[in-house]
Design an enzyme around this catalytic site. Structure first.
Site, mmCIF file in Angstrom:
data_model
loop_
_atom_site.group_PDB
_atom_site.id
_atom_site.type_symbol
_atom_site.label_atom_id
_atom_site.label_comp_id
_atom_site.label_asym_id
_atom_site.label_seq_id
_atom_site.Cartn_x
_atom_site.Cartn_y
_atom_site.Cartn_z
ATOM 1 N N HIS A 83 53.265 3.672 19.198
ATOM 2 C CA HIS A 83 52.849 4.723 20.000
ATOM 3 C C HIS A 83 54.227 5.070 20.683
ATOM 4 C CE1 HIS A 83 48.148 5.430 20.502
ATOM 5 N NE2 HIS A 83 48.621 4.062 20.072
ATOM 6 N N ASP A 99 47.048 5.629 27.324
ATOM 7 C CA ASP A 99 46.225 5.544 26.281
ATOM 8 C C ASP A 99 44.924 6.690 26.425
ATOM 9 O OD1 ASP A 99 45.594 6.341 23.382
ATOM 10 O OD2 ASP A 99 45.490 4.377 22.413
ATOM 11 N N TYR A 155 43.486 2.770 29.328
ATOM 12 C CA TYR A 155 43.519 2.607 27.661
ATOM 13 C C TYR A 155 41.941 2.772 26.768
ATOM 14 C CZ TYR A 155 43.486 -0.013 23.011
ATOM 15 O OH TYR A 155 42.884 0.246 21.257
#
Length: 260
Positions: free
Chosen positions: A251, A147, A105
């Site tokens: 998302h 991500d 992330y």
């Protein structure tokens, strides 16, 4: 084997749609980002009830957090501190076939694309710099997913021109991500199966009253693989419908299938 990545934006708050997705799609492995929960409060039982008995987590209260849930054995987990401040932004494991799976992330980077006035932007670039150093030394078959908080291509955003000065699509972020990709000749599996200039988004802001109508999306979520692993990939899917589910994340899940 089906491997999914999803920034869930609080796994406990959205556990119902996670369970729905797992029942409908039945991936072998699920990589989550932004779980926003300490390890002791992670909803283990919900995943085990669906057959995901192999669980590796790296949690943090109210912020960040990553997890890998698997129906197949996973071992040798690591937690790399690419942020250099102990934030829970990475967890990695080894799959039964020896492939590494790294779930990350990357920081969003704040609102102003200038490290002098916005330290968060500098932290993001430095995070990527540490990833580049790691990637250059990598010597085993690997999948890197999560991500990335960067939409690199013009067709990865709803308006290239209007987003050039917006964090996630600025030239320096795109250039830095390109250096990361070149550091180990990574294959961007999303664009391998859906070549540019085809529209491909994985994130839509909560600010839009109707995200589907305005369609101001960005491709912030990625799955990359070293060349040897990419040669075994057979398909890539983005699940746009999940953005309309009850209490959705901003998302959507992405999935790559491998011929293993």
């Amino acid at each position: 084997m089906k491997i999914v990545s999803w920034n869930i934006n609080s796994v406990r708050f959205r556990i119902a749609i996670v369970e729905q997705f797992l029942r409908e799609v039945e991936p072998d492995i699920l990589c989550l980002q932004e779980t926003k929960v300490i390890d002791s409060d992670f909803p283990f039982d919900a995943f085990r009830a669906l057959g995901y008995r192999h669980i590796v987590i790296h949690g943090q209260r109210m912020h960040h957090g990553v997890a890998i849930l698997s129906r197949v054995p996973i071992v040798e987990d690591d937690r790399l501190d690419w942020q250099a401040n102990r934030e829970a932004r990475h967890v990695g494991v080894r799959l039964p076939n020896g492939v590494r799976l790294e779930n990350v992330y990357i920081p969003a980077g704040g609102d102003v694309p200038d490290r002098e006035v916005n330290p968060k932007f500098g932290q993001k670039l430095d995070f990527l710099g540490r990833m580049i150093d790691w990637s250059q030394a990598l010597d085993c078959p690997t999948i890197l997913t999560g991500d990335f908080n960067i939409a690199p291509l013009e067709s990865d955003v709803w308006s290239h021109k209007q987003l050039l000065d917006v964090v996630s699509h600025t030239p320096i972020e795109v250039e830095t991500l390109a250096r990361l990709q070149a550091s180990n000749d990574w294959v961007d599996l999303g664009r391998h199966f859906v070549p540019a200039p085809t529209r491909l988004y994985t994130w839509w802001s909560y600010r839009a009253k109707d995200w589907a109508v305005s369609d101001r999306g960005r491709r912030l979520d990625h799955m990359w693989a070293t060349r040897d692993v990419a040669a075994q990939a057979s398909g890539h899917t983005v699940f746009e419908a999940c953005r309309s589910w009850l209490k959705p994340s901003d998302h959507i899940p992405i999935m790559t299938e491998f011929d293993w």
